[in-house]
Design a protein around this motif. Structure first.
Motif, PDB file in Angstrom:
ATOM      1  N   LEU A  44       0.832  -1.200   0.000  1.00 32.51           N
ATOM      2  CA  LEU A  44       0.000   0.000   0.000  1.00 32.51           C
ATOM      3  C   LEU A  44       0.868   1.252   0.000  1.00 32.51           C
ATOM      4  CD1 LEU A  44      -2.758  -0.889   2.613  1.00 32.51           C
ATOM      5  CD2 LEU A  44      -2.974  -0.832   0.137  1.00 32.51           C
ATOM      6  N   ALA A  45       2.028   1.144   0.604  1.00 31.19           N
ATOM      7  CA  ALA A  45       2.952   2.273   0.710  1.00 31.19           C
ATOM      8  C   ALA A  45       4.356   1.782   0.397  1.00 31.19           C
ATOM      9  CB  ALA A  45       2.902   2.860   2.124  1.00 31.19           C
ATOM     10  N   GLU A  46       5.223   2.687   0.021  1.00 27.52           N
ATOM     11  CA  GLU A  46       6.617   2.312  -0.229  1.00 27.52           C
ATOM     12  C   GLU A  46       7.241   1.770   1.048  1.00 27.52           C
ATOM     13  OE1 GLU A  46       9.171   4.937  -2.477  1.00 27.52           O
ATOM     14  OE2 GLU A  46       7.407   6.110  -3.044  1.00 27.52           O
ATOM     15  N   ASN A  47       8.134   0.827   0.912  1.00 29.15           N
ATOM     16  CA  ASN A  47       8.799   0.222   2.062  1.00 29.15           C
ATOM     17  C   ASN A  47      10.075   0.989   2.411  1.00 29.15           C
ATOM     18  OD1 ASN A  47       7.114  -2.003   2.752  1.00 29.15           O
ATOM     19  ND2 ASN A  47       7.734  -2.966   0.848  1.00 29.15           N
ATOM     20  N   ASN A  48       9.952   2.308   2.503  1.00 29.72           N
ATOM     21  CA  ASN A  48      11.137   3.131   2.719  1.00 29.72           C
ATOM     22  C   ASN A  48      11.228   3.718   4.126  1.00 29.72           C
ATOM     23  OD1 ASN A  48       9.075   4.948   2.536  1.00 29.72           O
ATOM     24  ND2 ASN A  48       9.877   6.064   0.783  1.00 29.72           N
ATOM     25  N   SER A  49      10.302   3.368   5.002  1.00 30.02           N
ATOM     26  CA  SER A  49      10.354   3.844   6.390  1.00 30.02           C
ATOM     27  C   SER A  49       9.554   2.893   7.265  1.00 30.02           C
ATOM     28  CB  SER A  49       9.783   5.263   6.509  1.00 30.02           C
ATOM     29  OG  SER A  49       8.378   5.245   6.302  1.00 30.02           O
ATOM     30  N   ASP A  50       9.808   2.938   8.558  1.00 25.11           N
ATOM     31  CA  ASP A  50       9.044   2.087   9.491  1.00 25.11           C
ATOM     32  C   ASP A  50       7.557   2.409   9.424  1.00 25.11           C
ATOM     33  OD1 ASP A  50      11.311   0.764  10.318  1.00 25.11           O
ATOM     34  OD2 ASP A  50      11.578   1.990  12.134  1.00 25.11           O
ATOM     35  N   ALA A  51       7.227   3.705   9.326  1.00 29.07           N
ATOM     36  CA  ALA A  51       5.817   4.111   9.279  1.00 29.07           C
ATOM     37  C   ALA A  51       5.135   3.550   8.032  1.00 29.07           C
ATOM     38  CB  ALA A  51       5.699   5.629   9.305  1.00 29.07           C
ATOM     39  N   ASN A  52       5.803   3.599   6.902  1.00 29.33           N
ATOM     40  CA  ASN A  52       5.216   3.052   5.677  1.00 29.33           C
ATOM     41  C   ASN A  52       5.147   1.537   5.717  1.00 29.33           C
ATOM     42  OD1 ASN A  52       4.626   5.462   4.455  1.00 29.33           O
ATOM     43  ND2 ASN A  52       6.357   5.427   3.059  1.00 29.33           N
ATOM     44  N   ARG A  53       6.188   0.884   6.221  1.00 25.78           N
ATOM     45  CA  ARG A  53       6.168  -0.580   6.298  1.00 25.78           C
ATOM     46  C   ARG A  53       5.040  -1.063   7.198  1.00 25.78           C
ATOM     47  NH1 ARG A  53      11.672   0.129   5.524  1.00 25.78           N
ATOM     48  NH2 ARG A  53      12.109   0.474   7.717  1.00 25.78           N
ATOM     49  N   ALA A  54       4.688  -0.298   8.207  1.00 28.22           N
ATOM     50  CA  ALA A  54       3.606  -0.682   9.121  1.00 28.22           C
ATOM     51  C   ALA A  54       2.252  -0.685   8.413  1.00 28.22           C
ATOM     52  CB  ALA A  54       3.573   0.256  10.317  1.00 28.22           C
ATOM     53  N   LYS A  55       2.125   0.018   7.302  1.00 32.51           N
ATOM     54  CA  LYS A  55       0.865   0.070   6.558  1.00 32.51           C
ATOM     55  C   LYS A  55       0.664  -1.150   5.669  1.00 32.51           C
ATOM     56  CE  LYS A  55       1.165   5.082   6.287  1.00 32.51           C
ATOM     57  NZ  LYS A  55       1.396   6.231   5.400  1.00 32.51           N
ATOM     58  N   ASN A  56       1.718  -1.860   5.354  1.00 37.54           N
ATOM     59  CA  ASN A  56       1.640  -2.905   4.342  1.00 37.54           C
ATOM     60  C   ASN A  56       1.144  -4.266   4.811  1.00 37.54           C
ATOM     61  OD1 ASN A  56       2.301  -1.301   2.128  1.00 37.54           O
ATOM     62  ND2 ASN A  56       4.456  -1.369   2.675  1.00 37.54           N
ATOM     63  N   PRO A  57       1.464  -4.743   6.005  1.00 38.36           N
ATOM     64  CA  PRO A  57       0.927  -6.053   6.399  1.00 38.36           C
ATOM     65  C   PRO A  57      -0.585  -5.957   6.594  1.00 38.36           C
ATOM     66  CG  PRO A  57       2.744  -5.425   7.821  1.00 38.36           C
ATOM     67  CD  PRO A  57       2.386  -4.236   7.003  1.00 38.36           C
ATOM     68  N   ARG A  58      -1.312  -6.732   5.826  1.00 31.36           N
ATOM     69  CA  ARG A  58      -2.769  -6.685   5.914  1.00 31.36           C
ATOM     70  C   ARG A  58      -3.327  -7.977   5.329  1.00 31.36           C
ATOM     71  NH1 ARG A  58      -0.781  -4.528   1.604  1.00 31.36           N
ATOM     72  NH2 ARG A  58      -1.827  -4.644  -0.391  1.00 31.36           N
ATOM     73  N   VAL A  59      -4.587  -8.189   5.605  1.00 31.78           N
ATOM     74  CA  VAL A  59      -5.294  -9.315   5.013  1.00 31.78           C
ATOM     75  C   VAL A  59      -6.521  -8.733   4.310  1.00 31.78           C
ATOM     76  CG1 VAL A  59      -6.604 -11.407   5.482  1.00 31.78           C
ATOM     77  CG2 VAL A  59      -4.486 -10.959   6.718  1.00 31.78           C
ATOM     78  N   GLU A  60      -6.665  -9.044   3.050  1.00 34.45           N
ATOM     79  CA  GLU A  60      -7.849  -8.644   2.300  1.00 34.45           C
ATOM     80  C   GLU A  60      -8.661  -9.907   2.054  1.00 34.45           C
ATOM     81  OE1 GLU A  60      -6.506  -6.653  -1.229  1.00 34.45           O
ATOM     82  OE2 GLU A  60      -5.388  -5.153  -0.083  1.00 34.45           O
ATOM     83  N   ILE A  61      -9.967  -9.808   2.269  1.00 34.46           N
ATOM     84  CA  ILE A  61     -10.828 -10.974   2.207  1.00 34.46           C
ATOM     85  C   ILE A  61     -11.846 -10.811   1.079  1.00 34.46           C
ATOM     86  CG2 ILE A  61     -12.517 -12.363   3.477  1.00 34.46           C
ATOM     87  CD1 ILE A  61      -9.796 -12.337   4.827  1.00 34.46           C
ATOM     88  N   LEU A  62     -11.965 -11.833   0.265  1.00 33.88           N
ATOM     89  CA  LEU A  62     -13.032 -11.909  -0.727  1.00 33.88           C
ATOM     90  C   LEU A  62     -13.630 -13.287  -0.600  1.00 33.88           C
ATOM     91  CD1 LEU A  62     -14.629 -10.855  -3.151  1.00 33.88           C
ATOM     92  CD2 LEU A  62     -12.810 -11.762  -4.616  1.00 33.88           C
ATOM     93  N   VAL A  63     -14.867 -13.339  -0.145  1.00 36.24           N
ATOM     94  CA  VAL A  63     -15.585 -14.605  -0.013  1.00 36.24           C
ATOM     95  C   VAL A  63     -16.763 -14.522  -0.963  1.00 36.24           C
ATOM     96  CG1 VAL A  63     -16.830 -16.127   1.561  1.00 36.24           C
ATOM     97  CG2 VAL A  63     -14.914 -14.760   2.415  1.00 36.24           C
ATOM     98  N   THR A  64     -16.844 -15.471  -1.874  1.00 43.45           N
ATOM     99  CA  THR A  64     -17.919 -15.425  -2.868  1.00 43.45           C
ATOM    100  C   THR A  64     -18.833 -16.636  -2.732  1.00 43.45           C
ATOM    101  OG1 THR A  64     -16.494 -16.528  -4.489  1.00 43.45           O
ATOM    102  CG2 THR A  64     -16.532 -14.136  -4.528  1.00 43.45           C
ATOM    103  N   PRO A  65     -20.119 -16.408  -2.865  1.00 44.36           N
ATOM    104  CA  PRO A  65     -21.051 -17.539  -2.849  1.00 44.36           C
ATOM    105  C   PRO A  65     -20.988 -18.262  -4.186  1.00 44.36           C
ATOM    106  CG  PRO A  65     -22.244 -15.507  -3.174  1.00 44.36           C
ATOM    107  CD  PRO A  65     -20.792 -15.134  -2.967  1.00 44.36           C
ATOM    108  N   PHE A  66     -21.332 -19.534  -4.184  1.00 42.14           N
ATOM    109  CA  PHE A  66     -21.393 -20.251  -5.461  1.00 42.14           C
ATOM    110  C   PHE A  66     -22.736 -20.908  -5.625  1.00 42.14           C
ATOM    111  CE2 PHE A  66     -19.565 -23.271  -2.502  1.00 42.14           C
ATOM    112  CZ  PHE A  66     -20.165 -24.458  -2.792  1.00 42.14           C
TER     113      PHE A  66
END
Length: 66
Positions: A44-66
């Motif tokens: 999500l952000a450049e990995n050029n600082s601790d503050a930016n690196r803290a923004k990147n670990p995440r989980v995005e969820i997409l659950v679809t019905p079938f």
């Protein structure tokens, strides 16, 4: 800060853990589940600082019905 491979594996493990917990709550078998780990591939952000690196670990969820 680790290697690209270890970051990707850590990301996938995080996604699988979150998925496992959600599956306990959404017990219907009428959903497709797919876990992916992106590691350093989609920051999500450049990995050029601790503050930016803290923004990147995440989980995005997409659950679809079938």
């Amino acid at each position: 800060i680790g290697s690209a491979n270890s970051n990707k594996q850590f990301s996938l493990a995080r996604a699988k853990n979150v998925s496992a917990e959600l599956k306990k709550l959404l017990t219907s078998q009428k959903f497709n589940w797919k876990e992916q780990g992106h590691g350093e591939e989609k920051p999500l952000a450049e990995n050029n600082s601790d503050a930016n690196r803290a923004k990147n670990p995440r989980v995005e969820i997409l659950v679809t019905p079938f």
